[in-house]
Enzyme design. Sequence first.
Site, mmCIF file in Angstrom:
data_model
loop_
_atom_site.group_PDB
_atom_site.id
_atom_site.type_symbol
_atom_site.label_atom_id
_atom_site.label_comp_id
_atom_site.label_asym_id
_atom_site.label_seq_id
_atom_site.Cartn_x
_atom_site.Cartn_y
_atom_site.Cartn_z
ATOM 1 N N ARG A 34 41.543 54.524 92.057
ATOM 2 C CA ARG A 34 42.345 53.303 91.999
ATOM 3 C C ARG A 34 41.789 52.228 92.939
ATOM 4 N NH1 ARG A 34 47.977 53.291 90.300
ATOM 5 N NH2 ARG A 34 48.378 55.257 89.275
ATOM 6 N N ARG A 38 46.482 47.109 94.529
ATOM 7 C CA ARG A 38 47.200 46.113 95.338
ATOM 8 C C ARG A 38 46.824 46.073 96.810
ATOM 9 N NH1 ARG A 38 52.903 47.700 93.227
ATOM 10 N NH2 ARG A 38 51.642 49.566 92.916
ATOM 11 N N ARG A 47 46.519 38.950 90.444
ATOM 12 C CA ARG A 47 47.827 39.360 89.922
ATOM 13 C C ARG A 47 48.930 38.328 90.159
ATOM 14 N NH1 ARG A 47 51.035 41.370 88.238
ATOM 15 N NH2 ARG A 47 51.818 43.386 88.885
ATOM 16 N N ASP A 83 44.731 51.181 82.294
ATOM 17 C CA ASP A 83 45.748 52.139 82.732
ATOM 18 C C ASP A 83 45.828 53.273 81.725
ATOM 19 O OD1 ASP A 83 47.844 52.485 84.895
ATOM 20 O OD2 ASP A 83 49.017 52.877 83.100
ATOM 21 N N TYR A 159 54.806 61.372 79.950
ATOM 22 C CA TYR A 159 55.315 59.988 80.016
ATOM 23 C C TYR A 159 56.091 59.635 78.752
ATOM 24 C CZ TYR A 159 53.160 58.309 84.332
ATOM 25 O OH TYR A 159 52.846 58.093 85.642
HETATM 26 O O1 CP3 Z 1 40.587 50.752 90.032
HETATM 27 C C1 CP3 Z 1 40.963 51.677 89.340
HETATM 28 O O2 CP3 Z 1 41.026 52.851 89.762
HETATM 29 C C2 CP3 Z 1 41.251 51.423 87.866
HETATM 30 C C3 CP3 Z 1 42.580 51.238 87.532
HETATM 31 C C4 CP3 Z 1 43.611 52.319 87.277
HETATM 32 C C5 CP3 Z 1 44.969 51.934 87.167
HETATM 33 N N1 CP3 Z 1 45.679 53.012 86.738
HETATM 34 C C6 CP3 Z 1 45.475 50.585 87.429
HETATM 35 C C7 CP3 Z 1 46.881 50.413 87.846
HETATM 36 C C8 CP3 Z 1 43.525 53.690 86.982
HETATM 37 C C9 CP3 Z 1 42.318 54.601 87.021
HETATM 38 C C10 CP3 Z 1 44.860 54.108 86.639
HETATM 39 C C11 CP3 Z 1 45.181 55.473 86.202
HETATM 40 C C12 CP3 Z 1 46.591 55.879 86.168
HETATM 41 N N2 CP3 Z 1 47.686 55.133 85.826
HETATM 42 C C13 CP3 Z 1 47.033 57.196 86.444
HETATM 43 C C14 CP3 Z 1 46.128 58.379 86.752
HETATM 44 C C15 CP3 Z 1 45.670 58.380 88.153
HETATM 45 C C16 CP3 Z 1 46.731 58.749 89.131
HETATM 46 O O3 CP3 Z 1 47.053 57.911 89.959
HETATM 47 O O4 CP3 Z 1 47.212 59.873 89.060
HETATM 48 C C17 CP3 Z 1 48.428 57.212 86.309
HETATM 49 C C18 CP3 Z 1 49.334 58.399 86.517
HETATM 50 C C19 CP3 Z 1 48.838 55.905 85.899
HETATM 51 C C20 CP3 Z 1 50.201 55.447 85.568
HETATM 52 C C21 CP3 Z 1 50.631 54.329 86.441
HETATM 53 N N3 CP3 Z 1 50.204 53.032 86.307
HETATM 54 C C22 CP3 Z 1 51.545 54.378 87.508
HETATM 55 C C23 CP3 Z 1 52.264 55.637 87.987
HETATM 56 C C24 CP3 Z 1 51.659 53.082 88.013
HETATM 57 C C25 CP3 Z 1 52.600 52.611 89.106
HETATM 58 C C26 CP3 Z 1 52.193 53.060 90.437
HETATM 59 C C27 CP3 Z 1 51.227 52.104 91.046
HETATM 60 O O5 CP3 Z 1 50.180 52.551 91.518
HETATM 61 O O6 CP3 Z 1 51.542 50.924 91.094
HETATM 62 C C28 CP3 Z 1 50.778 52.258 87.279
HETATM 63 C C29 CP3 Z 1 50.510 50.833 87.471
HETATM 64 C C30 CP3 Z 1 49.113 50.485 87.876
HETATM 65 N N4 CP3 Z 1 47.983 50.963 87.260
HETATM 66 C C31 CP3 Z 1 48.722 49.569 88.893
HETATM 67 C C32 CP3 Z 1 47.323 49.518 88.871
HETATM 68 C C33 CP3 Z 1 46.437 48.674 89.714
HETATM 69 C C34 CP3 Z 1 49.648 48.749 89.754
HETATM 70 C C35 CP3 Z 1 50.138 47.587 88.942
HETATM 71 C C36 CP3 Z 1 50.300 46.324 89.763
HETATM 72 O O7 CP3 Z 1 51.372 46.159 90.341
HETATM 73 O O8 CP3 Z 1 49.383 45.501 89.784
#
Ligand code: CP3
Length: 352
Positions: A34, A38, A47, A83, A159
């Site tokens: 990730r 943020r 964002r 995502d 999910y």
């Molecule tokens: O830079 C990177 O790594 C690429 C981006 C990436 C995102 N999501 C962006 C994101 C990747 C590789 C993911 C994978 C993802 N998404 C997973 C598997 C990895 C892990 O963490 O176990 C899962 C379970 C998700 C589902 C998901 N998406 C959740 C649980 C959330 C909310 C929690 C959080 O981190 O905010 C998201 C939203 C999300 N996906 C954000 C980002 C940057 C945050 C959104 C924002 O507010 O900008």
Amino acid sequence: MPKPSPSPTPSVEPRFIRACRGEPVDRTPVWILRQAGRYLPQYRAVRENVSFLDLCKTPELAAKVTLDAATALGVDAAIIFSDILIPLEAMGAPIVYGDEGPKLPAPVRTREAAARLHGFDPARETRFLGESIRLVCRALPPDVPLIGFAGAPFTLFAYLVEGGGSKNYETTKRLMLEAPDLAHHLLDRLADAIAPYLSAQASAGARALLLFDTWAGMLSPHDFDAFVVPATERLLAKLDRGGCPVAYFALDSAGLLERIARLRIDVVGLDWRVDLGEARTRLGPKLAVQGNLDPCVLFGPRSSVEARVREILAINAGRPGHVFNLGHGILPHTPVENALALVDAVKKYRSS
Ligand code: CP3
């Protein structure tokens, strides 16, 4: 007879790819799970003007945040900004990203709801992702490969059924107990949809593929064998890898490593709850590993970040087939300077 002219020097693969294949490297490659998120001011600035889903679907912006993160950190791999839930929307299950994480307003818990889901053509419905990948690949230096990714069938199924994240996954497990046929049906449909989605990322230019099975560690080994293994194998069998190494990551997987080792994969992502050396012994000599620093170490002082990085590298003791990473995603309040300290410490490490 004239001597044949020397063949051109074989182009050396980037160290991240070599490590994924278990080949020797000049130093351990590093990237951060990730890494575009943020905690990074460049990401927050983008964002401010765009929603999360619009960011994922706008190739120029998705490419920018992917490249910004890889450049700011100086890491050995980039990961495409997207995502794991994006394909669910393309299958007919809308998603909403709120402050409490992603939600599905219409969870899928019945045969009727399952029948409304449909496959999709990645070249049409998620065309933006292929375009983001092509833009990033054009801009990345040749020694920094791009990782493509998708959610694994079980985590997407959880999910879909739960309608969001969950502490105990009660609804998901109840459906697996009450209607195992429906659970298997949904898992197979997801495997069939994700295989071409991930294959399309390889043909657009991704050099490695990562399957996130974040919630598979919620299951007993018995349920892992019964539900996760067949659907994951189905996906892996249909995947057109295009020469990419494939990695599989589940949180809390310490009880499942021997089972994960039997999947048709090249790299196993490890969270921080397992000793890297013990995990490698249990996984066997053929698999590379990725991990496994506790993301919360980045909330400590720089000196302890450096010490913990060195500790993991020393446990691995220079064995080929290790990609340094956190054991899970970097957290939003992480100080950027500690993320930089992590990368720096991996790059400077010399075993002595
Ligand atoms: O830079 C990177 O790594 C690429 C981006 C990436 C995102 N999501 C962006 C994101 C990747 C590789 C993911 C994978 C993802 N998404 C997973 C598997 C990895 C892990 O963490 O176990 C899962 C379970 C998700 C589902 C998901 N998406 C959740 C649980 C959330 C909310 C929690 C959080 O981190 O905010 C998201 C939203 C999300 N996906 C954000 C980002 C940057 C945050 C959104 C924002 O507010 O900008």
